[in-house]
Structures are given as structure tokens and as C-alpha cells.
Scaffold this active site. Structure first.
Site, PDB file in Angstrom:
ATOM      1  N   HIS A  69       0.816  -1.214   0.000  1.00 49.01           N
ATOM      2  CA  HIS A  69       0.000   0.000   0.000  1.00 49.01           C
ATOM      3  C   HIS A  69       0.855   1.272   0.000  1.00 49.01           C
ATOM      4  O   HIS A  69       0.622   2.196  -0.766  1.00 49.01           O
ATOM      5  CB  HIS A  69      -0.943   0.003   1.215  1.00 49.01           C
ATOM      6  CG  HIS A  69      -1.645   1.300   1.381  1.00 49.01           C
ATOM      7  ND1 HIS A  69      -2.738   1.633   0.618  1.00 49.01           N
ATOM      8  CD2 HIS A  69      -1.366   2.380   2.133  1.00 49.01           C
ATOM      9  CE1 HIS A  69      -3.111   2.848   0.923  1.00 49.01           C
ATOM     10  NE2 HIS A  69      -2.308   3.330   1.848  1.00 49.01           N
ATOM     11  N   GLU A  81      -3.818 -14.206 -15.029  1.00 55.53           N
ATOM     12  CA  GLU A  81      -2.991 -14.104 -13.831  1.00 55.53           C
ATOM     13  C   GLU A  81      -2.817 -15.455 -13.158  1.00 55.53           C
ATOM     14  O   GLU A  81      -2.184 -15.576 -12.134  1.00 55.53           O
ATOM     15  CB  GLU A  81      -3.595 -13.089 -12.857  1.00 55.53           C
ATOM     16  CG  GLU A  81      -5.051 -13.367 -12.535  1.00 55.53           C
ATOM     17  CD  GLU A  81      -5.774 -12.160 -11.950  1.00 55.53           C
ATOM     18  OE1 GLU A  81      -5.140 -11.393 -11.227  1.00 55.53           O
ATOM     19  OE2 GLU A  81      -6.976 -12.007 -12.217  1.00 55.53           O
ATOM     20  N   ASP A 124       0.025 -11.217  -9.661  1.00 54.35           N
ATOM     21  CA  ASP A 124      -0.469 -12.536  -9.262  1.00 54.35           C
ATOM     22  C   ASP A 124       0.136 -13.657 -10.106  1.00 54.35           C
ATOM     23  O   ASP A 124       0.394 -14.739  -9.597  1.00 54.35           O
ATOM     24  CB  ASP A 124      -2.000 -12.588  -9.338  1.00 54.35           C
ATOM     25  CG  ASP A 124      -2.637 -12.039  -8.055  1.00 54.35           C
ATOM     26  OD1 ASP A 124      -1.979 -12.125  -6.999  1.00 54.35           O
ATOM     27  OD2 ASP A 124      -3.767 -11.540  -8.118  1.00 54.35           O
ATOM     28  N   CYS A 176      -0.992  -5.541 -17.212  1.00 55.28           N
ATOM     29  CA  CYS A 176      -1.334  -4.498 -16.251  1.00 55.28           C
ATOM     30  C   CYS A 176      -0.695  -4.720 -14.893  1.00 55.28           C
ATOM     31  O   CYS A 176      -1.131  -4.180 -13.901  1.00 55.28           O
ATOM     32  CB  CYS A 176      -2.842  -4.366 -16.120  1.00 55.28           C
ATOM     33  SG  CYS A 176      -3.649  -5.860 -15.562  1.00 55.28           S
TER      34      CYS A 176
END
Lengths: 563, 87
Positions: free
Chosen positions: A185, A426, A450, A497
Site C-alpha cells: 500500500h 494471472e 499474481d 497491467c
């Protein structure tokens, strides 16, 4: 020393954000009125602090995000709480600290014992307000990030979302934290605030003190504490060079993502909320390659309505001239919603998450699909499903989408009937059957965060095995090539992405295997564009071929880093 | 004393946001206002009191007020509760 999480150089005074020691002595008192007055002073100071935070959050992040602070303010002014503390002071003749602490704990326990997860979590809100009052009683000057007087570099174990929400960019020069990686984060927020940051510096809290001078080098991931004059001079230069380079890259803003021999690719941005569009445009994004719709669901206490979602999607679609790929709800894993009761799992990343939840809770899924379809009347909106591991899930998702389309038609509501529908790749199983999936989709977007985690069986949050989380692993290079080729064979486009798309070292490889779209944190776009504009497609193809000949991630990384 | 019963309609019951709205509205009146559910009665000016009632959808709550502007307070609160808090 750490992981470079957000580029740039910050030089300034250290401010450590730490858990304060709230120990106090329980005392017998005689001056009841004096003790009550102390309580009211602390309540008043707490109220002023919270009001500042609430106003700032409201101004910068909207009413939604400020609601929780409004509730905190009401807890502070709660007549039941105040009279309970006052009664304790009066009847038990104890000091305000002890009376407050005991009362707060009573209320918090009451909530913690309720048989509703939402209410249980409110216990931590009450304790949060309680510690604020206690700090003011103890005269502890807690750091108010929203109202700093001096310029500082923040040092912490980790920064919470409420910390970063309060950060004033004029006063905070950069961050360094003990834990976290490129996708934590703190790292993501630092990039979106465009502040230099280094994360995962395990010894940081043992080696700095408040007021030390520190250099945070977010380009190379270095930290220097109390630098010598020579070091300072050299970093001042480096900072200047970085700024110049940034200015030069800014000039690329309106130029296309095109190789020297005229091969065009799309350079687009990852965003979480409509507010991020501004940064995407400043950095020259041609569109949005990943709209993480789950952010519309987070930090609130109920599901966003169809109307709220529609407004958010429409706003982005209207502001962007290019495509806007909206990923449907991706919760579960490490992303929880307080109002959606999910079972605790042994392996949340392998568990009930994303499309797996949506195909089960079709009410939630349909509301979102309706909102996205409605927004498709206002721009180049595309839908993307996350976490598809098998063809059946793709088909089931498309069936629900068709049902929603029929509903909208019968209600005479406008939407783009030809909107493109694609999926994330992913999961290794999806990558292996990309040729099959390509037949029933319009595009793929490779979610590398992922995909690396699942391919290498490495938890990306686990620091003990972070060296095994290898973006340059030959397996990843092969999977990516396979997915792009499978898409092209059906006349589809292929994008990426994950963080890998924003790593300029990988750009030649991705270009060389034919990737059509690169979606990344907006701040990474200029660097990647610069790389792409300075080579030919032929050179990229040669580099890609060569990269595929290596046996280890280390060899691949060394080769690609030295181009 | 003025008293009226209302059934809560919004999907998520009285969570933090509706509770905040109730307290802010109740604070505008001088009257003592309470909210009751299943025989429990709490101060409508106390956010923790209201939330601790644990009111979910389709629950009946009783709004009571005592004081000079009691009638106005009950009317205003009933209107807010019936509106589903704008959700």
C-alpha cells in the site's frame, strides 16, 4: 538496503511515526472537579485534531471517506461516554486516564461481542478515539500528518491508509518504511502522490532518530542517514539530474508510444478511483488499462449502489479520450470489505476471491455490470474479468453479462452493444489455455503481480521468500510470450497491467514478443515511453529472442538491465 | 411525552452513517430523545448507544421524546428513519 518503491530523491529531517506508549498510572484523586476539567480539555483538543483531519479528507478525498471521521467526532461528543467517565471519576475517585480507559474498554467490549462483523469492527473505532483522548490527557503530542509545520521525511514500520490519506505533499518529502515491497500500500500511494519512497528497509527504525538528516533515494533504493558533506553534494546533484530527466520525460507527454521504425503500442495507466485520472493525463496516458473497481467498494460500510458506480465509471470514460478497461470486483485475497462477511481461509490468495465471489453472488456482480454497461454509452469502456482459471467461468460471466444486456434493452437504457470483453491472465492454468480462452474473448491483460506469485508459488507479502518472487524468471517470459501469441492468433490484442509493464528494463522484451498494450502506474509511463521510442521493433525482437535463451532469472535480469 | 413507532427499511440497518445522521438531528432539539428496540432504550444523542441497539433491516424501533420541542423532534426523526437515510 531497501526496495525502491517510488522514484525521486528526498533529502530532509526524519520524523518517525510510531505507536506511542500510552501507559499511565492509575491514581486515587481528591479534586474531582479538577479531574473532570482535565477530561474536558482532552476532549476539546481531540475534537480540534479530528476536525482538521476530517476537513482535509473531505476536501481532498470526498465526503465518503470523511464519514468515518464524522462518526469519530460524534463518539468524542457522546453524552453516554462522557457521563460514564465523569461518574467513574466521581464515584471511584480515580484519575481521568483510568476512568476513561475503563469506560472505553466497556463500550468497545460491548461492540466486540455483538454477533455482526460490521459492529465487531466498530470496537476498533471506539478504541481509536479512546487512545486519541488518552494521548491528549497524557500530553503526548501525537503527530498530525495533516498539519505539519516543517518539511519532513516520514519513517515508519508501515504507513496505514489513514496515514497516507492525511499526508500533506507540501510538507512530506518522502517515505522510508521497515516493511513492504513494490506492491504494498505504501509503495502504491507513494507513486500516486509522486513522493520518493524506499520500502522494506528492515533495520530502519533501529538506526534513525527524530531530527536526523536522511537521504531517501527512491531511484536505487538507498537510505543514507546523517550524510557527509560529500554525500550530500553528490545526492543534491543526483536529485537535480533526476528532476532534469523528469522534465525531459515530461516533454514526451504528447508523443506516441512508437518505436523508431514506427511500430505503435498503447501506453495506458492503472487507476483506482476517478481522482487518479488527473495523474494519468499529466503523465501522457492514452487510456486506462486497469480500473481497479474494488476501490469504489473499499473504506465504506455498505456496497456502492449502481448509481454511485455508474457515476464513477462515466466520469472516467468522459475524461479519457482513449479506452477505459474496467476490471470487475476483485476482492478477497488481501482485500476485504467490512460489510461483506467472508470466511477466514487458510490460503486466501487461493480462495474465495474476485470472479469466484461474483459468480456466486450474482446480485453484486449484476449491479456492477449494469453500471459499467451504462457507462459504456459515454466513452470507450471495456469489461475485464479477474481470476478466471477455466473456460466455464468465462462462459458463466459472459452469460450473466448477456442477461444484464437484455435487461437494459428492455428498459430502453443506452449502452455500447459492441463493447469489448476480456479477461486477466494471472493464473498459470489460464495462461496455458490462452489459445482456448482467446476464442471467446476480445482481449487479454496479463496481471503479472499474481501471475508471478502463482507461477513461482511465492507469497508476495512474505519477506522470507521475497527473493523467490522473480519477475525475470524464464517461466514468466515463456508464459507471457505464449499468451500474446494466443491472443494474436485469434486477432485479439494483448496487454499487461502488472508492475512488470512499468519496468523499463522489461519493455524491450515485451515489445519484442508483440505486447500491444502496457498498463502501469501513471508515473512509470514516461520512462517506458522513452525506452520504446529509442529502439526499433527489430532490435526488440532480437533482445526478446536472446532473453529467452537464458536459464535463470538472474541471467535474464542481468541481460535486460544492461541493454 | 411523544412516541412513535417506525420500521427500518434500508438494507444495512443502522450502521455508522445513519447513526451519525440520527445523532446530529437529535442534537438540534432540546428535548430528551430516545430510541427503543425490544425493550432496550438508548439516548438518541449517543452514537454508541444507537449503534449498540444493533438495528437491522425490517426492525421496528420506537422514537420517544420528552421536553418542550418533543413533538418536532419525534416528527423529524421519524421522517429521517422512514427515508431510509437516502440509501
Amino acid at each position: 538496503m531497501g526496495t525502491a518503491a517510488s522514484p525521486g530523491i528526498a533529502i530532509g529531517k526524519v520524523l518517525i511515526l510510531e505507536e506511542e506508549n500510552l501507559d499511565y498510572q492509575k491514581k486515587t484523586i481528591e479534586d474531582v472537579e479538577g479531574e473532570k476539567a482535565r477530561l474536558h480539555d482532552a476532549l476539546e483538543s481531540s475534537k480540534e485534531q479530528l476536525q482538521v483531519i476530517k476537513d482535509k479528507v473531505e476536501r481532498e478525498m470526498g465526503n465518503d471517506k470523511a464519514e468515518i471521521f464524522q462518526a469519530h467526532l460524534l463518539v468524542l461528543a457522546d453524552p453516554e461516554l462522557i457521563s460514564a467517565v465523569e461518574n467513574k471519576i466521581e464515584n471511584e475517585k480515580i484519575n481521568a486516564e483510568a476512568a476513561l480507559d475503563a469506560t472505553v474498554e466497556q463500550f468497545a467490549t460491548l461492540f466486540a461481542n455483538m454477533d455482526n462483523d460490521y459492529m465487531k469492527e466498530r470496537a476498533s473505532d471506539i478504541r481509536d478515539v479512546g487512545s486519541r483522548i488518552l494521548k491528549n490527557l497524557l500530553g503526548i503530542d501525537s503527530v498530525n500528518l495533516a498539519a505539519l509545520d516543517d518539511e519532513v521525511v516520514l519513517i515508519a514500520d508501515d504507513l496505514t491508509p489513514s496515514d497516507t490519506a492525511q499526508v500533506n505533499k507540501d510538507k512530506v518529502l518522502g517515505f522510508a518504511t521497515k516493511i513492504g515491497g513494490r506492491t504494498s500500500h505504501t509503495a502504491i500511494m507513494a507513486r500516486s502522490l509522486e513522493l520518493p519512497a524506499v520500502v522494506g528497509v528492515s533495520e530502519i527504525l533501529d538506526i534513525v532518530e527524530n531530527g536526523d538528516q536522511i537521504i531517501v533515494d527512491g531511484v536505487d533504493g538507498n537510505i543514507i542517514i546523517n550524510p557527509s558533506d560529500d554525500q550530500l553534494a553528490s545526492y543534491n546533484n543526483k536529485a537535480k539530474e533526476y528532476e532534469q530527466r523528469k522534465a525531459r520525460l515530461a516533454e514526451l507527454k504528447d508523443l506516441a508510444g512508437e518505436t523508431k521504425d514506427g511500430h505503435r503500442v498503447e501506453l495506458v495507466a492503472n487507476i483506482g478511483t476517478p481522482k487518479d485520472v488527473k495523474g494519468a493525463l499529466t503523465n501522457g496516458a492514452e487510456g486506462i488499462g486497469l480500473f481497479r473497481s474494488e476501490f469504489l467498494y473499499m473504506d465504506r460500510d455498505s456496497f456502492p449502489t449502481e448509481e454511485e458506480q455508474f457515476e464513477a465509471y462515466k466520469e472516467v470514460a468522459e475524461k479519457m479520450e482513449g479506452p477505459v478497461v474496467i476490471r470487475t470486483l476483485d476482492i478477497g485475497g488481501d482485500k476485504e470489505l467490512s460489510y461483506l462477511d467472508l470466511p477466514e481461509e487458510m490460503n486466501p490468495f487461493l480462495g474465495y476471491r474476485a470472479i469466484r465471489i461474483c459468480l456466486d453472488r450474482t446480485d453484486i456482480f449484476k449491479t456492477q455490470l449494469r453500471a459499467i454497461l451504462r457507462a459504456s454509452a459515454y466513452g470507450e469502456v471495456k469489461i475485464m474479468y479477474p481470476m478466471i482459471s477455466a473456460l466455464e467461468q468465462l462462459r458463466a460471466s459472459n452469460e450473466i453479462l448477456e442477461e444484464v444486456k437484455v435487461e437494459l434493452k428492455s428498459e430502453n437504457i443506452d449502452f455500447n452493444e459492441n463493447l469489448e470483453v476480456g479477461m486477466m491472465i494471472e493464473i498459470p492454468a489460464a495462461a496455458m489455455i490462452a489459445d482456448i480462452l482467446a476464442k471467446e474473448t476480445d482481449f487479454f491483460s496479463i496481471g503479472t503481480n499474481d501471475l508471478i506469485q502463482y507461477t513461482t508459488a511465492t507469497d508476495r507479502m512474505n519477506e522470507n521468500i521475497s527473493h523467490l518472487y522473480q519477475p525475470f524468471h524464464p517461466a514468466l517470459l515463456r508464459l507471457i510470450k505464449r499468451v500474446v501469441e494466443a491472443a494474436h492468433a485469434e486477432g485479439n490484442w494483448a496487454g499487461m497491467c502488472g508492475e512488470m509493464a512499468g519496468d523499463k528494463r522489461l519493455a524491450p522484451y515485451l515489445l519484442g514478443v508483440g505486447l500491444d498494450e502496457f498498463s502501469m502506474s501513471a508515473v512509470s509511463i514516461p520512462e517506458v515511453k522513452d525506452q520504446i521510442r529509442n529502439m526499433t521493433l527489430e532490435e526488440a525482437k532480437e533482445i526478446a529472442q536472446k532473453a529467452l535463451t537464458f536459464s535463470t532469472a538472474e541471467e535474464v535480469e542481468a541481460f535486460l538491465s544492461n541493454i | 411525552m411523544v412516541e412513535k413507532k417506525v420500521v427500518i427499511k434500508n438494507e444495512t440497518g443502522i450502521h455508522a452513517r445513519p447513526a451519525s445522521m440520527i445523532v446530529q438531528l437529535a442534537n438540534k432539539y432540546g428535548a430528551e430523545v430516545t430510541l427503543g428496540k425490544d425493550g432496550n432504550e438508548v439516548n438518541a444523542k449517543s452514537i454508541m448507544g444507537i449503534m449498540s441497539l444493533g438495528v437491522s433491516k425490517s426492525t421496528e424501533v420506537t422514537v420517544k421524546a420528552e421536553g418542550e420541542d418533543a413533538q418536532d423532534a419525534v416528527n423529524a426523526l421519524v421522517e429521517l428513519l422512514e427515508s431510509g437515510f437516502g440509501e
